[in-house]
Motif scaffolding. Structure first.
Motif, PDB file in Angstrom:
ATOM      1  N   ALA A  83     134.614  63.172   0.961  1.00 42.34           N
ATOM      2  CA  ALA A  83     136.074  63.280   1.010  1.00 42.34           C
ATOM      3  C   ALA A  83     136.566  63.539   2.433  1.00 42.34           C
ATOM      4  O   ALA A  83     137.720  63.231   2.761  1.00 42.34           O
ATOM      5  CB  ALA A  83     136.536  64.405   0.088  1.00 42.34           C
ATOM      6  N   ASN A  84     135.705  64.082   3.296  1.00 43.09           N
ATOM      7  CA  ASN A  84     136.134  64.474   4.644  1.00 43.09           C
ATOM      8  C   ASN A  84     135.540  63.640   5.761  1.00 43.09           C
ATOM      9  O   ASN A  84     136.086  63.630   6.871  1.00 43.09           O
ATOM     10  CB  ASN A  84     135.791  65.951   4.894  1.00 43.09           C
ATOM     11  N   VAL A  85     134.424  62.982   5.532  1.00 49.73           N
ATOM     12  CA  VAL A  85     133.782  62.219   6.607  1.00 49.73           C
ATOM     13  C   VAL A  85     133.429  60.818   6.126  1.00 49.73           C
ATOM     14  O   VAL A  85     133.159  60.596   4.934  1.00 49.73           O
ATOM     15  CB  VAL A  85     132.500  62.919   7.123  1.00 49.73           C
ATOM     16  N   ASP A  86     133.451  59.884   7.060  1.00 49.42           N
ATOM     17  CA  ASP A  86     133.019  58.508   6.815  1.00 49.42           C
ATOM     18  C   ASP A  86     132.247  58.089   8.056  1.00 49.42           C
ATOM     19  O   ASP A  86     132.830  57.658   9.056  1.00 49.42           O
ATOM     20  CB  ASP A  86     134.232  57.607   6.584  1.00 49.42           C
ATOM     21  N   VAL A  87     130.921  58.247   8.012  1.00 56.37           N
ATOM     22  CA  VAL A  87     130.094  58.116   9.209  1.00 56.37           C
ATOM     23  C   VAL A  87     128.905  57.198   8.959  1.00 56.37           C
ATOM     24  O   VAL A  87     128.620  56.826   7.819  1.00 56.37           O
ATOM     25  CB  VAL A  87     129.584  59.505   9.673  1.00 56.37           C
ATOM     26  N   TYR A 119     128.028  58.814  13.595  1.00 57.17           N
ATOM     27  CA  TYR A 119     129.232  58.299  14.239  1.00 57.17           C
ATOM     28  C   TYR A 119     130.296  57.949  13.198  1.00 57.17           C
ATOM     29  O   TYR A 119     129.985  57.388  12.145  1.00 57.17           O
ATOM     30  CB  TYR A 119     128.913  57.045  15.054  1.00 57.17           C
ATOM     31  N   GLU A 120     131.557  58.251  13.517  1.00 57.13           N
ATOM     32  CA  GLU A 120     132.651  57.838  12.648  1.00 57.13           C
ATOM     33  C   GLU A 120     132.714  56.313  12.615  1.00 57.13           C
ATOM     34  O   GLU A 120     132.417  55.642  13.603  1.00 57.13           O
ATOM     35  CB  GLU A 120     133.981  58.394  13.147  1.00 57.13           C
ATOM     36  N   ASN A 162     137.351  64.923  18.135  1.00 56.91           N
ATOM     37  CA  ASN A 162     137.170  65.823  16.997  1.00 56.91           C
ATOM     38  C   ASN A 162     135.701  66.068  16.666  1.00 56.91           C
ATOM     39  O   ASN A 162     135.397  66.798  15.724  1.00 56.91           O
ATOM     40  CB  ASN A 162     137.891  65.257  15.758  1.00 56.91           C
ATOM     41  N   GLY A 163     134.809  65.438  17.421  1.00 59.98           N
ATOM     42  CA  GLY A 163     133.385  65.609  17.175  1.00 59.98           C
ATOM     43  C   GLY A 163     132.736  66.457  18.247  1.00 59.98           C
ATOM     44  O   GLY A 163     133.369  67.285  18.902  1.00 59.98           O
ATOM     45  N   ASN A 263     134.107  59.443  17.581  1.00 55.50           N
ATOM     46  CA  ASN A 263     133.717  60.809  17.253  1.00 55.50           C
ATOM     47  C   ASN A 263     132.263  60.812  16.761  1.00 55.50           C
ATOM     48  O   ASN A 263     131.869  59.980  15.946  1.00 55.50           O
ATOM     49  CB  ASN A 263     134.622  61.388  16.180  1.00 55.50           C
ATOM     50  N   ALA A 264     131.483  61.762  17.258  1.00 51.54           N
ATOM     51  CA  ALA A 264     130.068  61.850  16.900  1.00 51.54           C
ATOM     52  C   ALA A 264     129.751  63.277  16.464  1.00 51.54           C
ATOM     53  O   ALA A 264     130.308  64.247  16.996  1.00 51.54           O
ATOM     54  CB  ALA A 264     129.192  61.452  18.079  1.00 51.54           C
TER      55      ALA A 264
END
Length: 268
Positions: A83-87, A119-120, A162-163, A263-264
């Protein structure tokens, strides 16, 4: 192949390797003194282990298909979404093992990732140039004039990271002949400067990521030339720090600059 959408065939029971990889600390002892001193410290490669069970019918057929998709020593790209990350991360298959002689057929896939980051899936691109594009769709409905471009006076780009701290890519497009281009980190005072025979329409790409630091020149024809020798002594390979980053560019009129950042994360 996606495990998320095939729960009736493959059911993931456990995933290891989502946390930050382990660090390796090397120390040496003092002679006749308490304690020790640090030689070096670094982060190990990432090892992702996906444990799963196979459900449904035609298990043997799907097991053979799995072996063809997940081949040992071959490149593989792993996507992870919540729900919060897509990497995503990239690596190479170490093993793909399936236990055939059990009540429930299970197995695991081990993946070695030399690059330690997640990585995003989307990039952040910041643009700086004297002329900022304003042409857009849909067209204005009125007959009033509308701008095709706006003359920009600021030579500072602000990028939010943000990473974790990581390198990034700078893409410079030359609008005229020049000798020197300088990029400053406004907050740290560090700078990166290149000096060389820059010609109109040259595209200079600078990558500052650890393990992939390079400066390349594209002068038409789709061919890139290594021009890392253009890097001026005293320059720093600038990084994208956590939070807000401000970069100032000293370039001739007609030059445009893009910062490409992803973002990483060490752990997700």
């Amino acid at each position: 192949m996606g495990f998320a959408g095939t729960a009736n065939e493959y059911m993931v029971s456990k995933i290891e390797g989502l946390n930050p990889p382990a660090g390796t600390i090397s120390t040496s002892t003092y002679a006749c003194m308490d304690g020790s001193y640090l030689n070096n410290a670094f982060i190990e490669k990432r090892n992702i282990v996906i444990q799963f069970e196979m459900r449904g019918v035609n298990i043997e057929k799907r097991r053979q298909w799995l072996y063809k998709v997940v081949e040992p020593s071959r490149y593989i790209k792993v996507f992870y979404k919540t729900a919060n990350v897509d990497v995503y991360t990239e690596g190479y298959v170490e093993t793909c093992e399936v236990n055939n002689f059990e009540t429930f057929t299970s197995g695991q896939i081990s993946i070695i990732c030399p690059d330690i980051y997640w990585y995003e899936c989307k990039q952040t691109i910041a643009y700086c140039g004297k002329i900022m594009g304003s042409f857009h769709f849909p067209f204005p409905e009125s007959d009033e004039p509308f701008p095709l471009g706006v003359y920009g006076e600021s030579n500072i780009l602000t990028v939010e990271n943000n990473g974790d701290r990581i390198g990034f890519t700078i893409e410079i497009t030359a609008g005229c002949s020049a000798q020197t281009v300088t990029i400053y980190n406004v907050d740290t005072g560090e700078y990166l400067q290149i000096k060389g025979d820059i010609q109109p329409d040259d595209i200079i790409t600078i990558t500052t990521k650890t393990g992939n630091k390079k400066i390349s020149l594209n002068r038409g024809g789709g061919f890139s030339t290594n021009v890392i020798n253009w890097l001026v002594y005293g320059s720093s390979w600038l990084t994208m720090n956590q939070g807000t980053n401000r970069f100032r560019f000293e370039t001739p009129d007609g030059f445009s600059v893009r910062i490409i950042h992803t973002n990483a994360y060490l752990g997700v």
